[in-house]
Scaffold this motif. Structure first.
Motif, PDB file in Angstrom:
ATOM      1  N   VAL A   1       0.838  -1.203   0.000  1.00  0.00           N
ATOM      2  CA  VAL A   1       0.000   0.000   0.000  1.00  0.00           C
ATOM      3  C   VAL A   1       0.873   1.253   0.000  1.00  0.00           C
ATOM      4  O   VAL A   1       0.559   2.229  -0.679  1.00  0.00           O
TER       5      VAL A   1
ATOM      6  N   GLN B   1       1.961   2.005  -3.436  1.00  0.00           N
ATOM      7  CA  GLN B   1       0.883   2.598  -4.220  1.00  0.00           C
ATOM      8  C   GLN B   1       0.593   4.031  -3.779  1.00  0.00           C
ATOM      9  O   GLN B   1       0.179   4.863  -4.579  1.00  0.00           O
TER      10      GLN B   1
ATOM     11  N   SER C   1      -4.574   8.721   5.294  1.00  0.00           N
ATOM     12  CA  SER C   1      -5.199   8.034   4.168  1.00  0.00           C
ATOM     13  C   SER C   1      -5.583   6.626   4.600  1.00  0.00           C
ATOM     14  O   SER C   1      -4.804   5.946   5.264  1.00  0.00           O
TER      15      SER C   1
ATOM     16  N   TYR D   1      -7.114   2.779   3.458  1.00  0.00           N
ATOM     17  CA  TYR D   1      -7.223   1.832   2.356  1.00  0.00           C
ATOM     18  C   TYR D   1      -7.889   0.563   2.870  1.00  0.00           C
ATOM     19  O   TYR D   1      -7.755   0.212   4.041  1.00  0.00           O
ATOM     20  N   THR D   2      -8.605  -0.147   1.988  1.00  0.00           N
ATOM     21  CA  THR D   2      -9.232  -1.406   2.397  1.00  0.00           C
ATOM     22  C   THR D   2      -8.163  -2.443   2.721  1.00  0.00           C
ATOM     23  O   THR D   2      -7.094  -2.454   2.119  1.00  0.00           O
TER      24      THR D   2
ATOM     25  N   GLU E   1      -8.248  -5.314  -0.539  1.00  0.00           N
ATOM     26  CA  GLU E   1      -7.737  -4.951  -1.870  1.00  0.00           C
ATOM     27  C   GLU E   1      -6.693  -3.850  -1.842  1.00  0.00           C
ATOM     28  O   GLU E   1      -6.012  -3.621  -2.827  1.00  0.00           O
ATOM     29  N   GLY E   2      -6.607  -3.130  -0.745  1.00  0.00           N
ATOM     30  CA  GLY E   2      -5.681  -2.002  -0.692  1.00  0.00           C
ATOM     31  C   GLY E   2      -6.183  -0.802  -1.472  1.00  0.00           C
ATOM     32  O   GLY E   2      -5.431   0.114  -1.756  1.00  0.00           O
ATOM     33  N   SER E   3      -7.485  -0.797  -1.826  1.00  0.00           N
ATOM     34  CA  SER E   3      -8.021   0.330  -2.574  1.00  0.00           C
ATOM     35  C   SER E   3      -8.335   1.496  -1.633  1.00  0.00           C
ATOM     36  O   SER E   3      -8.691   1.312  -0.481  1.00  0.00           O
ATOM     37  N   PHE E   4      -8.212   2.693  -2.157  1.00  0.00           N
ATOM     38  CA  PHE E   4      -8.368   3.915  -1.377  1.00  0.00           C
ATOM     39  C   PHE E   4      -9.800   4.064  -0.875  1.00  0.00           C
ATOM     40  O   PHE E   4     -10.751   3.872  -1.624  1.00  0.00           O
ATOM     41  N   ILE E   5      -9.959   4.419   0.417  1.00  0.00           N
ATOM     42  CA  ILE E   5     -11.286   4.648   0.992  1.00  0.00           C
ATOM     43  C   ILE E   5     -11.528   6.151   1.192  1.00  0.00           C
ATOM     44  O   ILE E   5     -12.458   6.714   0.659  1.00  0.00           O
TER      45      ILE E   5
END
Length: 155
Positions: free
Chosen positions: A103, A106, A139, A141-142, A145-149
């Motif tokens: 993460v 990314q 910041s 992240y999930t 998935e490591g996707s931005f929340i």
């Protein structure tokens, strides 16, 4: 006459050292002791409720609800346990979660990162705190998935 000045300077340095030690004890050390107490209580609760084979403390996460985060082994699986003071203990498989290092790659510039930790607020997440020119960016992240929340900026 010179020895009086030397003794005065040594006395001044000792006084500053004592004052600095006192300030440290009332701020940083007290907060660390409180965090350690929370972690010990959470570990006792974790042992009582889940009885894992191995327990490794990671950190305390201070979100809406304070959670102690542990890596545990139960039934041959590595799990990350999110233990609040009261309420349900949430667990997630370690292999299902993103690694913080991935993460961070990314997220951007790793030189500005202040802290990175796992947490739990309505769902498992990863919190990355970075220093900006005017303050800090939090910041989220999930975990899976490591996707931005979301991002919170404090100036």
């Amino acid at each position: 006459m010179k020895w009086k000045i030397v003794i005065g300077l040594i006395g001044f340095i000792l006084l500053i050292t004592l004052i600095g030690t006192g300030v440290y004890q009332f701020t940083v050390a007290e907060a660390k002791e409180r965090e350690q107490t929370v972690a010990i209580q959470a570990e006792a609760r974790l042992k009582k409720e889940l009885a894992p084979k191995q327990i490794q403390f990671e950190h305390v996460f201070n979100g809406k609800t304070q959670y102690s985060v542990f890596t545990i082994e139960q039934d041959g699986q590595a799990l990350r346990a999110f233990v609040p003071k009261t309420g349900k203990i949430e667990t997630r498989r370690v292999k299902d979660g993103m690694k913080i290092a991935d993460v961070i790659r990314q997220a951007g510039n790793p030189e500005n990162i202040v802290s990175a930790k796992y947490g739990f607020e309505n769902r498992a997440l990863i919190e990355i705190v970075t220093k900006t020119a005017t303050g800090y960016d939090y910041s989220y992240y999930t975990y899976q998935e490591g996707s931005f929340i979301k991002r919170l900026r404090i100036n």
